[in-house]
Design a protein around this motif. Structure first.
Motif, short mmCIF file in Angstrom:
data_model
loop_
_atom_site.label_atom_id
_atom_site.label_comp_id
_atom_site.label_asym_id
_atom_site.label_seq_id
_atom_site.Cartn_x
_atom_site.Cartn_y
_atom_site.Cartn_z
N CYS A 174 0.83 -1.21 0.00
CA CYS A 174 0.00 0.00 0.00
C CYS A 174 0.86 1.26 0.00
CB CYS A 174 -0.92 -0.01 1.22
SG CYS A 174 -2.22 -1.27 1.17
N ALA A 175 1.93 1.24 0.80
CA ALA A 175 2.82 2.40 0.83
C ALA A 175 3.49 2.62 -0.52
CB ALA A 175 3.89 2.19 1.91
N SER A 176 3.88 1.54 -1.20
CA SER A 176 4.51 1.66 -2.52
C SER A 176 3.53 2.22 -3.53
CB SER A 176 5.03 0.29 -2.97
OG SER A 176 5.56 0.37 -4.26
N ILE A 177 2.26 1.74 -3.49
CA ILE A 177 1.25 2.24 -4.43
C ILE A 177 0.98 3.71 -4.18
CG2 ILE A 177 -1.17 2.03 -5.10
CD1 ILE A 177 -0.94 -0.96 -4.53
N MET A 178 0.88 4.11 -2.91
CA MET A 178 0.63 5.51 -2.60
C MET A 178 1.79 6.39 -3.04
SD MET A 178 -1.10 5.20 1.19
CE MET A 178 -1.19 6.97 1.35
N ALA A 179 3.03 5.91 -2.87
CA ALA A 179 4.19 6.70 -3.30
C ALA A 179 4.19 6.87 -4.81
CB ALA A 179 5.47 6.00 -2.84
N GLU A 180 3.88 5.79 -5.54
CA GLU A 180 3.83 5.90 -7.00
C GLU A 180 2.73 6.85 -7.45
OE1 GLU A 180 3.33 1.97 -8.45
OE2 GLU A 180 5.38 1.32 -7.96
N ALA A 181 1.57 6.81 -6.78
CA ALA A 181 0.47 7.72 -7.14
C ALA A 181 0.85 9.17 -6.88
CB ALA A 181 -0.79 7.34 -6.35
N LEU A 182 1.53 9.42 -5.75
CA LEU A 182 1.96 10.79 -5.45
C LEU A 182 2.98 11.29 -6.46
CD1 LEU A 182 2.30 10.60 -1.55
CD2 LEU A 182 0.59 11.85 -2.85
N GLN A 183 3.93 10.43 -6.85
CA GLN A 183 4.92 10.81 -7.86
C GLN A 183 4.24 11.11 -9.20
OE1 GLN A 183 7.84 7.72 -7.97
NE2 GLN A 183 8.78 8.30 -6.03
N ALA A 184 3.27 10.25 -9.59
CA ALA A 184 2.57 10.50 -10.85
C ALA A 184 1.79 11.81 -10.80
CB ALA A 184 1.62 9.33 -11.15
N GLY A 185 1.15 12.09 -9.64
CA GLY A 185 0.43 13.35 -9.50
C GLY A 185 1.34 14.56 -9.59
N GLU A 186 2.53 14.46 -8.97
CA GLU A 186 3.48 15.56 -9.04
C GLU A 186 3.96 15.79 -10.47
OE1 GLU A 186 6.53 14.61 -6.31
OE2 GLU A 186 5.35 15.06 -4.51
N LYS A 187 4.20 14.68 -11.21
CA LYS A 187 4.63 14.83 -12.61
C LYS A 187 3.54 15.48 -13.46
CE LYS A 187 7.88 10.94 -12.66
NZ LYS A 187 8.19 9.62 -13.25
N GLN A 188 2.28 15.07 -13.27
CA GLN A 188 1.19 15.68 -14.02
C GLN A 188 1.04 17.16 -13.69
OE1 GLN A 188 -2.29 13.36 -13.21
NE2 GLN A 188 -1.61 11.57 -14.40
N GLU A 189 1.19 17.49 -12.41
CA GLU A 189 1.10 18.90 -12.02
C GLU A 189 2.22 19.72 -12.66
OE1 GLU A 189 -0.72 22.06 -10.23
OE2 GLU A 189 -1.40 19.96 -10.31
N GLU A 190 3.42 19.14 -12.73
CA GLU A 190 4.53 19.83 -13.37
C GLU A 190 4.28 20.04 -14.85
OE1 GLU A 190 9.40 19.30 -13.82
OE2 GLU A 190 8.19 17.83 -12.71
N VAL A 191 3.71 19.03 -15.52
CA VAL A 191 3.38 19.17 -16.96
C VAL A 191 2.33 20.25 -17.17
CG1 VAL A 191 2.33 17.98 -18.91
CG2 VAL A 191 4.02 16.80 -17.52
N ARG A 192 1.30 20.28 -16.30
CA ARG A 192 0.28 21.33 -16.42
C ARG A 192 0.89 22.71 -16.23
NH1 ARG A 192 -2.59 18.41 -12.48
NH2 ARG A 192 -3.87 16.72 -13.35
N HIS A 193 1.79 22.82 -15.28
CA HIS A 193 2.43 24.12 -15.04
C HIS A 193 3.23 24.57 -16.27
CE1 HIS A 193 4.12 27.39 -12.73
NE2 HIS A 193 5.36 26.97 -13.01
N LYS A 194 3.96 23.64 -16.87
CA LYS A 194 4.72 23.98 -18.07
C LYS A 194 3.80 24.38 -19.22
CE LYS A 194 8.77 21.13 -17.08
NZ LYS A 194 9.60 19.96 -17.52
N ASP A 195 2.67 23.68 -19.37
CA ASP A 195 1.72 24.03 -20.43
C ASP A 195 1.14 25.42 -20.22
OD1 ASP A 195 2.15 21.59 -21.58
OD2 ASP A 195 0.37 20.63 -20.70
N LEU A 196 0.81 25.76 -18.97
CA LEU A 196 0.28 27.10 -18.68
C LEU A 196 1.30 28.18 -19.00
CD1 LEU A 196 -1.59 26.47 -15.30
CD2 LEU A 196 -2.62 26.95 -17.52
N ILE A 197 2.56 27.93 -18.64
CA ILE A 197 3.61 28.91 -18.95
C ILE A 197 3.75 29.08 -20.46
CG2 ILE A 197 6.09 29.33 -18.83
CD1 ILE A 197 6.09 28.01 -16.09
#
Length: 288
Positions: free
Chosen positions: A216-239
């Motif tokens: 469960c901890a591994s799945i949660m860590a992977e989900a958080l990393q994926a969410g951070e990557k998507q947020e970074e992509v959105r930020h770059k697109d907005l810029i």
């Protein structure tokens, strides 16, 4: 203060009042001594029996232990003695396995006998095994193993000598009861087979629970990393979009300035043409 509760059990013309509740240290030591004597008695009896014969049934042996305890002031039934013995051996095996594990490695600071109760619980160890009980159980285990020459590692008395006199010395036996978690087991006896299965399954259940928590901890860590990557992509697109908007605004501004300059130049050219035309007409009229 703990109350002594007794249960009256009739046996023909006799009755016994069995004590209920937590076992005291004196009762525990009487039980261990009775069990040790029972092992010696059965070994001697097996030697005298013809080959192929079997000993007494398990129930008869525990009845002998009950009678022996009763004569020493431990007023417990054979089922209570059986359940208490299973609990003692379960805790003993856990402590002995920990003391012989590589994690201890001869380090006295990591020994069970030098750990605090919280540290014992974190290591999934029983929190209230006393040195006297461990020593007495060791003698019984050695007896069962046909008098092994060497004692198991991590003996509590050796740890006490290593720590020096007066360090954590226990209180007198008669002044300190042993609070246990098997009072309910004493009131509602459980067969030895069920208790052994419960003891064997606890370690496997702990391992399965630990594995599930890690997954469960591994799945949660992977989900958080994926969410951070998507947020970074959105930020770059907005810029990138903001930059494009700025470039379009700048292009519009430049085109507007160029249009105004062209219009002003055309107006100037038109004015110059009109002025030249008017001047030519005036000159013609004057020449006439």
């Amino acid at each position: 203060m703990e109350k002594n509760v007794f249960v009256v059990v009739g046996r023909g013309d006799k009755s016994r009042e069995y004590r209920k509740g937590n076992w005291t240290l004196d009762e525990t030591m009487v039980l261990i001594q009775a069990k040790k004597m029972d092992c010696e008695r059965r070994e001697q009896r097996l030697k005298e029996l013809p080959r192929g014969s079997s000993g007494r049934p398990q129930e008869m042996r525990w009845k002998w232990v009950e009678d022996r305890c009763w004569g020493r002031g431990c007023y417990r039934s054979q089922n209570q003695c059986n359940d208490r013995w299973d609990n003692l051996m379960r805790d003993y095996n856990k402590v002995r396995a920990y003391e012989t594990s590589s994690s201890v490695g001869g380090n006295p600071d990591l020994s069970y006998w030098n750990l605090e109760k919280n540290d014992r619980k974190e290591r999934n160890l029983p929190s209230n095994v006393l040195p006297e009980v461990y020593e007495a159980l060791t003698e019984v285990v050695q007896r069962k193993r046909s008098g092994a020459a060497s004692a198991p590692p991590g003996r509590p008395m050796e740890e006490k000598r290593r720590r020096g006199p007066g360090a954590g010395s226990p209180a007198p036996l008669h002044a300190r009861p042993v609070t246990t978690t098997d009072s309910e087991d004493s009131q509602h006896p459980i067969s030895p087979q069920r208790k052994r299965k419960r003891g064997e399954g606890s370690s496997s259940n702990t391992l399965e629970l630990s594995s599930a928590i890690m997954k469960c901890a591994s799945i949660m860590a992977e989900a958080l990393q994926a969410g951070e990557k998507q947020e970074e992509v959105r930020h770059k697109d907005l810029i990138s979009i903001e930059r494009r908007k700025a470039k379009l605004e700048e292009s519009k501004s430049v085109m507007g300035l160029q249009s105004m300059d062209g219009l002003a130049a055309a107006i100037n050219m038109l004015a110059s043409s009109i002025l030249g035309l008017v001047t030519g007409r005036v000159q013609k009229l004057q020449n006439k």
